[in-house]
Every structure is written in C-alpha cells, then in structure tokens.
Design an enzyme around this catalytic site. Structure first.
Site, short mmCIF file in Angstrom:
data_model
loop_
_atom_site.label_atom_id
_atom_site.label_comp_id
_atom_site.label_asym_id
_atom_site.label_seq_id
_atom_site.Cartn_x
_atom_site.Cartn_y
_atom_site.Cartn_z
N THR A 5 92.69 61.52 -62.85
CA THR A 5 91.41 61.21 -63.49
C THR A 5 91.40 61.49 -65.00
O THR A 5 90.46 61.11 -65.67
CB THR A 5 90.27 62.05 -62.87
N PRO A 63 100.63 65.05 -62.10
CA PRO A 63 99.85 64.28 -63.08
C PRO A 63 98.45 64.10 -62.56
O PRO A 63 98.26 63.82 -61.37
CB PRO A 63 100.59 62.93 -63.15
N SER A 113 79.88 61.18 -60.99
CA SER A 113 80.01 62.48 -60.35
C SER A 113 79.81 63.66 -61.29
O SER A 113 78.78 63.75 -61.95
CB SER A 113 81.39 62.51 -59.69
C1 16G Z 1 88.57 62.97 -57.86
C2 16G Z 1 88.54 63.14 -56.36
C3 16G Z 1 88.71 64.58 -55.97
C4 16G Z 1 89.92 65.17 -56.60
C5 16G Z 1 89.95 64.94 -58.08
C6 16G Z 1 91.28 65.34 -58.66
C7 16G Z 1 87.22 61.96 -54.71
C8 16G Z 1 85.85 61.58 -54.24
N1 16G Z 1 87.29 62.66 -55.82
O1 16G Z 1 87.46 63.56 -58.45
O2 16G Z 1 88.79 64.62 -54.59
O3 16G Z 1 90.00 66.54 -56.35
O4 16G Z 1 89.75 63.57 -58.34
O5 16G Z 1 91.29 65.08 -60.01
O6 16G Z 1 88.23 61.61 -54.10
P1 16G Z 1 92.64 65.16 -60.83
O7 16G Z 1 93.59 64.13 -60.26
O8 16G Z 1 92.22 64.88 -62.22
O9 16G Z 1 93.18 66.54 -60.66
MG MG Z 2 81.21 64.06 -56.92
#
Ligand code: 16G
Ligand code: MG
EC number: 5.4.2.3
Length: 545
Positions: free
Chosen positions: A503, A500, A65
């Site tokens: 990702t 938390p 992504s």
């Molecule tokens: C991922 C999710 C996105 C979300 C992000 C939050 C999908 C396809 N992608 O990229 O929706 O906003 O994680 O990231 O579900 P974070 O947990 O690091 O804040």
């Molecule tokens: Mg994407």
C-alpha cells in the site's frame, strides 16, 4: 452496441489525467481523492460487467479506510460478500490505466476474455464513507453502472463491512439477513442480546465500553445502532466526527502504530476501550493501568480470546469440528506459541491482506482469522453450521451440550462472516468477556506479547524484494535473508522479516525479541541490511536510541 456509445459519451465526463498509473493494491485503489474520479467511473463499469459474469449483485465501496481524509479509494465486493477474486484485480488495473481513447477497447477485451453475455442483467450496490470527496466519487461509480445499463442501489453512508453484508444478504435471498442497515442492526444486536442474556450479574460498569470512532463512518453507525442494544452494552462514543478530523490522531491504525491512546478521549485507569478505523473494518482494544501504562490488545489477542472461547464451546457441545487460527507473519510470536502449545489449536500463516487470510480460513470447519492490526473475523463451514443448528434443536441431548450448542448458534449470528467488521467483532468480544466474566486485564494476561518494532525503509524499487513462506523469508536480493538470519542469531527469542508494502512505496521491517532494546536494535540492523542490499535511497537508517 448502444451501450458502448453511451460509455464513450459519459466517460468523457470522467476523464483520466494523462500519464497517471495506479495499481489495484492489497484492497483496492487508494490515493489522493483528486485523482480518482475516472477510476470510480471505470470501477462502476467493471462492477457491472462482473455482475453480468457472476449473475449476482456486486458491491463497490468508496473509502480509503485508515488513510488521511484527503485520500480516497475503492474496493470491489464479490457475490458472497468476499473481496473480488484476484484475476479481476488484474482487469481492474487494466481498465483503470487505459488511456481515455483506449477505454472501450480495454473494456471489450475484458468482456471477450471472460466471455460475458452482455444481455444479462446487472446489479451493483454502492456505499461510501464520510470523506467529503466520497459523495461525488460514489456518484461517478453510479454513472459507470448506468452507462452500461446496470441497475444500482446506493446505500449512501455505510461501513465497509455493512456493504459486504448487504451484498451477501442479497445474493443469498435473505438467508444471511435482510439487506438493509436496519436488518444488519437487528441481526447482530439480537444475537448479542441472546448471548449475554444469562450473564445477569453483569454490572453497569461491566456493560460500559469506551469507543473511539476515528471521526468516521463507524461512529455514525454505532450511534444508529445503540437503541438496538437495549442498554446491554453502554457505549460512550468519542471522536464521533462532530469536531475532529477523520483518522487524525485517532482510530485503530493510530493506536496500533503509535502504541498509545487516541486524542479526543479521556480514559480512566482500567477502563475497557476500543478504536475503529476510518471505514470500521478494523478494531483494537486497550486500557491504561493505575500507573498510566498503556496496554494494547490487538488482533492476536482477539484471535486468542475468540478461538479459546469457541474451542471450549465445541468441546462442551461434543462436536468434532476442526478449528484453526489464521495469522500473518506480523502475529506476535507469543500468540502463536500460546495457541499452538497451550491451546493446542492449529495455526496457519498467510501473506498479509485480508483476502489471503479469508481464503485459508475457509479450509476449516471453524476458521478464526486476524491480522495483528485488527482486521479479522471467524468463518464457519456450511457443515459446521448445520451440525451446530441440529444440536441446538435436538431434544435428546444433555443440558451442557445443549447450552453450548445454543451459545455457538448465537455466536455464529453475532459474527459478520463476509469480512472483518469492527462493529461485529466488538459485539463478539464484549459478549465473550461478559459470558466469561472477564475483565480486560484478565484477558490481557492470557499471554504476554514479545516486545517488537516495525520500521520502514525507502528503496529505489521495492519489487527487488521477493518473499516466500508467507512473507517470512526473502528470496531476493541475494544475501539479504542470510544477513537477517545472522542478525537474528544475536538476540534471544528473536525473529525478523522484511516485505515490500502493498500500500506504500516502502519496504517494511519487523523484529521481535525478548526485550524492547533488542527488538529495536534488531529492527535497525535489519533495516540497514535492506538499505545496503536492496538499493536504499536517502539517508541510511539511524539507530532508534
Ligand atoms: C491493507 C489490507 C490489510 C493489510 C494492509 C497491509 C485489507 C482490507 N486491507 O490495508 O489487511 O494489513 O493492507 O499494508 O485487506 P502494507 O502492505 O502496506 O503493509
Ligand atoms: Mg479499514
């Protein structure tokens, strides 16, 4: 069984680096591409088993992504084009982390637990983004599928939402559309042309859109699609991958986080622009005004425009269907306020991550869901689609109702209901602006965003933070929520929460308030509270100003 011998042999060609542990994150595995070969092979195995379980085609998309070019990742797509169910995310993590010699046991455990009939046929669709690592990684997925005797179809270079669409088309025997890239363009572009057909006073200027393709797959696919739009939308494509690096100083994530235009694009004052992310499942709009000030129209602005448009059409059509907007805690307070108090639409808040929003949106006749970062789409219940279809075909209704029903029918067809889709969202937004005769500036003034700030805090273990109420309140560590509540009280129109990340190894802090200074100060003070109460590591957070 013969197939298990094959797995042992083939898995040795995709060995797991010793000691490596990866989690199926918010939307799949994601890390440096060099660490992913074994994961891809194993996800090929898992998708095959999932296909046997569901007796349907499953999708596997190779992409990271908006992350840097050198990363990669993989997402699994369930039969109706939605993200794989959460209990299978567990299986994915188990299989991914099994030591090389334990792989067969881990696989057999899943097969046993899910009572899978191994003689069932399996079918897996595979797609990939433009990363240089994607070619060999998607081959590893295909190897995994064939190791278990599954059938596969390699779609090659496609956007993530295109792969979701293919899976849904296949499993609905073509009812959703034809499971080809051509079928995708035909379906969505035809709907767009139908929608904009009676807006004949649109000038070429209004038909013009400036697009930042993040140097990724979305750019490639827009180029392929262009002829289907018959000049009804004239896209000037920037960051098309011919020069710049994927997601580097461009793309939806960069524009949203930096709150500035991407590089590699020349924007004239007032011009309508949008950016896709690296796999084209996110989009944000923006423009700069005559003073050079940048204005971002994010997922909240899109949700508002789309839900207003749909609500008006439902009223004109005389259809009593329940519409709701699903947001996350990151939705700007102004958008929620506007939707609830001016538009009088039901607003629901869920945890971050598309799968959570998608599920809540399914509870309504018309569920509009968007994350502020630009992920989103609209879901129509089967009953809603039928009612709209019936009305569109009814010869005994007055012109106003009929017109609204036809517009609603074409709106359904321009939307990719399987997942948020930058291309489909772009066509929908462009159609709405055309129908309403609205400029991007007029759209922007529907409501004014509250100033906000997002920060990250590094802590020893981010799992010490547990949240409730759709991530808006922290339950642990003790005292943190109380501290946040006390800080928020110091500012006007203020709100703040911490969670938390799913990702990254950080805690995210969000704050909004009546002025940028206040939002910045509040975000900083809350970061300090996290640092002190949740085991911060490294230097203490510094004030922004
Ligand atoms: C991922 C999710 C996105 C979300 C992000 C939050 C999908 C396809 N992608 O990229 O929706 O906003 O994680 O990231 O579900 P974070 O947990 O690091 O804040
Ligand atoms: Mg994407």
């Amino acid at each position: 069984m013969a197939e298990f011998q094959e797995i042992s042999k083939l898995s040795a060609l995709h060995p797991k680096p010793a000691g490596l542990v990866l989690q199926y994150g918010t939307s799949g595995f994601r890390t440096n591409a060099k660490q992913l070969d074994h994961i891809m092979f194993r996800m090929g195995l898992l998708a095959t088993v999932r296909s046997k379980k569901t007796k349907a085609t499953i999708g596997v998309m190779v992409t990271a992504s908006h992350n840097p070019e050198e990363d990669n990742g993989v997402k699994l797509v369930d039969p109706m084009g939605e993200m794989v169910t959460q209990d299978w995310e567990e299986h994915a993590t188990q299989l991914a982390n099994a030591d090389q010699e334990d792989l067969l046991t881990a696989l057999k455990n899943i097969i046993e637990k899910e009572a899978i009939n191994m003689s069932q046929e399996a079918n897996v669709f595979v797609g990939k983004d433009t990363r240089s690592s994607s070619a060999s990684l998607s081959q590893a997925v295909l190897d995994g599928v064939s190791a278990l005797g599954g059938h596969s179809k390699d779609y090659g270079l496609v956007t993530t939402p295109q792969l979701h669409y293919m899976v849904c088309c296949q499993n609905t025997q073509g009812k959703y559309g034809e499971a080809t890239v051509e079928g995708y363009y035909t379906k969505f572009c035809q709907a767009f042309i139908q929608l904009t057909k009676n807006t004949s006073n649109r000038t070429d200027d209004q038909k013009h859109l400036c697009l930042d393709g993040a140097n990724g797959i979305g750019a490639l696919k827009v180029r392929e699609m262009e002829s289907h739009l018959k000049k009804e939308l004239q896209i000037s494509l920037n960051n098309d991958g011919s020069k710049g690096r994927l997601n580097h100083q461009c793309g939806a994530d960069y524009v949203k986080v930096q709150q500035k235009p991407p590089t590699g694009i020349k924007i004239n004052p007032g011009e309508r622009c949008c950016s896709f992310d690296g796999d084209a499942d996110r989009i944000v709009y923006y423009y700069t005004d005559s003073e050079g000030t940048f204005h971002l129209l994010d997922g909240d602005k899109m949700a508002t425009l789309i839900s207003t448009f749909l609500k008006e059409l439902l009223t004109q059509a005389g259809l009593d269907l329940k519409i709701a907007v699903v947001q996350t805690a990151y939705a700007n307070g102004s958008s929620t306020h506007y939707l609830e108090n001016t538009m009088k639409v039901l607003v629901r808040c869920t945890k971050t991550g598309v799968k959570h929003l998608h599920h809540v949106a399914q509870e309504f006749d018309v569920g509009v869901y968007f994350e502020a970062n630009g992920h989103g789409t609209v879901l129509f219940s089967k009953a809603a689609e039928e009612k709209i279809q019936q009305l569109a075909e009814d010869t005994n209704v007055n012109d106003e109702r009929k017109k609204a029903a036809l517009l609603l029918r074409n709106t359904i067809n321009v939307i990719n209901q399987t997942v948020g889709d930058a291309i489909s969202d772009m066509l929908l937004i462009e159609a709405i602006l055309a129908i309403k005769g609205m400029t991007i500036q007029q759209w922007d003034t529907i409501y004014t965003d509250l100033p906000n700030r997002q920060l990250k805090v590094k802590v020893a273990d981010r799992r010490v933070i547990d949240t409730t109420d759709a991530e808006r309140r922290a339950v642990t560590p003790a005292g943190l929520q109380e501290a946040i509540d006390n800080l928020v009280k110091k500012y006007r129109q203020a709100r703040s929460f911490v969670r938390p990340s799913g990702t990254e190894d950080v805690v995210r802090v969000y704050a909004e308030a009546d002025t940028q200074e206040s939002a910045d100060a509040l975000a900083h003070e809350v970061s300090l509270a996290v640092y002190r109460l949740a085991g911060g590591v490294g230097d203490e957070p510094k004030p922004l100003h």
